[in-house]
Design an enzyme around this catalytic site. Sequence first.
Site, PDB file in Angstrom:
ATOM      1  CG  ASP A 168      -2.237   4.267  31.374  1.00  0.00           C
ATOM      2  OD1 ASP A 168      -2.176   4.436  32.257  1.00  0.00           O
ATOM      3  OD2 ASP A 168      -0.977   4.507  31.019  1.00  0.00           O
ATOM      4  CD  GLU A 205      -0.517   7.190  33.387  1.00  0.00           C
ATOM      5  OE1 GLU A 205       0.127   7.006  31.794  1.00  0.00           O
ATOM      6  OE2 GLU A 205      -0.733   8.386  33.616  1.00  0.00           O
ATOM      7  CD  GLU A 206      -0.903   8.303  39.134  1.00  0.00           C
ATOM      8  OE1 GLU A 206      -0.702   9.443  38.137  1.00  0.00           O
ATOM      9  OE2 GLU A 206      -2.328   7.278  38.377  1.00  0.00           O
TER      10      GLU A 206
END
Length: 714
Positions: free
Chosen positions: A334, A352-353
Amino acid sequence: MFTTFCYTFRQNNCNIFYKFGNTLKQNMSLEASTSQCWRGNTMEEIYRHLDEFKLEHIAEVRPSNEHTVLHHYPIRAALNETPRPLSAHHKWDALHVRLPCSIKSQYPVVTADGSCNIESRWEMIQQAFLRPISNSQELQEAILSYNTRYENQWNFHSLHKLFEENLDESESCVFFEDLLPRIIRLALRLPELVQAPIPLLKQGQTHSLTLTQEQISCLLANAFLCTFPRRNTHKRKSEYATFPDINFNRIFQSKGQQVLEKIKAICHYFRRVCPTERDNSNVPTGVCTFSRRSILESNLPKWSVNEASLADTLFHITSEGTIEDQGIGLLQVDFANKYLGGGVLGSGCVQEEIRFVVCPELMISMLFTECLKPTEALVMVGCERYSSYNGYASTFEWAGNYEDLTPRDSSRRRKTHIVAIDALSFIQSEDQYKEELIIRELNKAYAGFYHTLETPAPGVATGNWGCGAFGGEARLKALLQLIVCVITKRPLVYFTFRDAELRDEVYNMRTFLIEKNVRVKDLLNTLKKFQAQRLESKNLYNFIYNYYRQIPKNRLPLMKMLSNSKNIVTSCFSKSYAESVGYSFTQIAVETTTLKKVGSPDLFSSSDETEDDRRTNTKYKKSSNTAATKEKTNTKNLSDMLNDSESDEIIMEAVNSLPNNISKEQALNTNSPNKKCKGSRQLTLLEMLDKCYTVKNSSGSPDSKRHCNRESPS
């Protein structure tokens, strides 16, 4: 069969067989792969010719002082039943999550006559949802009733836009008549489902926390309704200033079409996990583990002296696929913000989001994980994927349901292992080549990839870590992650995300470095020299090629002989290399009259030297002038021979002609008196890059916690 045979020998420290087999397999597969999207080892080799999920990542769940388990252990419930929650006394302190249902969770309320009363926050929450809610405006009013200090600051315009403009009337009715009541009922079951205190994963500690998927869904339902106390302020000295945001008010206020798509994905998650009044068969029955790792400085590798070869790991690089889809069974990276989740609850929508949105159980880490320090990482195990998606950043779209068929381990966790590591953010691209910042990135990746497994470790699935909004150079980050995989003995699978040019450049560079027998310390020294030249990032690989092409392949072990800033050059040869050329020595010292050949670049001189230093002819002081004269006569200029000669025999002649009376102390004397003392500016820069800022978002989105004035790493 052949690769397995070679790998067995590698485990017994017979690296020669492994390297030969690995090189042969790469050459055999190169022709087949050049027309394909990948280069290097096959995925079958990455998995060691085993099933994708065969290799173990971490130990099974077991309660201990270092591992808090919030369900009864061992699990005695049937596979289609949820594990029973552990019961213990709740704690209201700085070491545990402050739950809204605690009897100590209180809120000041101003009455009609102007007086102020302290009331139970949980009772206020229950009271707010007694009456039905039929639209987004009423939902906002209900949430603000127990967050009154923000009634003039919060405006859920994205939530309103989604239900009033984006969705048709029937879809909105389904949400407010069916799904929202289910979310509310699940949230209000918090005292029933979470009966033990949740420890905060604080900085400087190594600790694991395991929760059931049902407990996570209940906690996320409370985050959706913005019930967690003390988690809404951005004041620097507030209790949770070093923690990510968790209440969903931020995403309800943020702007952008991608925000609406993220809310759709979150609502879909609740549709999947929230039980109905009559049926709870859809409730997930697994568990998830969150492990914070904090590596002591004394336990970090000594990068600058590491002798490992870059050939000592398997490597697969591809321009197609994604980490979450094609990295199954591997340790998936991540590209994190040091505040976990980054902009997932804001307008951010990069690697990541997106991962947090399609796997919302990851978001619960934001509740209890303090922002990561430079030698820390968070490993998340068992989180399920619920949504498909298309696009990236502003083009992100929720694309419907996703059925996660990943098998579970003996502890009921999905065999999905994700490690969050945060890269530095660089405003000026050239800063990333500073030695201390390269070491910082290596340490960060090491914290994530480190393991104590006795069995072969699964590979790492990664890509352009920190190379989007954070300004990192992908070609550098690929080399750094390769180095860490070599040290941790993990295969590396690198996704370039449709960048075929980057794929070929990284693959060719690794092949070149292996052919030149480059070791970890050699490559880091080369990066240091690149930084000293202050060249642009785009010239990195050309610099490395030019640097090593001027050094014949079979002479690279002699590089250390020329690394001193003075004319006395010391070298430590490996025993295997010495024996291969018929010599039994391990250390030699050579006196040279110059380190720089006139008219040619000085590849080996220290960047800390001055021109006067390079011209200085340092000599050993002898007690006898006769002995000194004889020693000077017998000494060869090895630097000139490396530049002028193509003969290994001549080089070894220079080695053989060394005087016998050079003492061991002299041979080991490699100190340079001209090394610069590192000033405070670089250390200040590292601290500045790791400093927390609260960003005022001019676009109308709410304030957020960030490294720097950027949206999120990618």
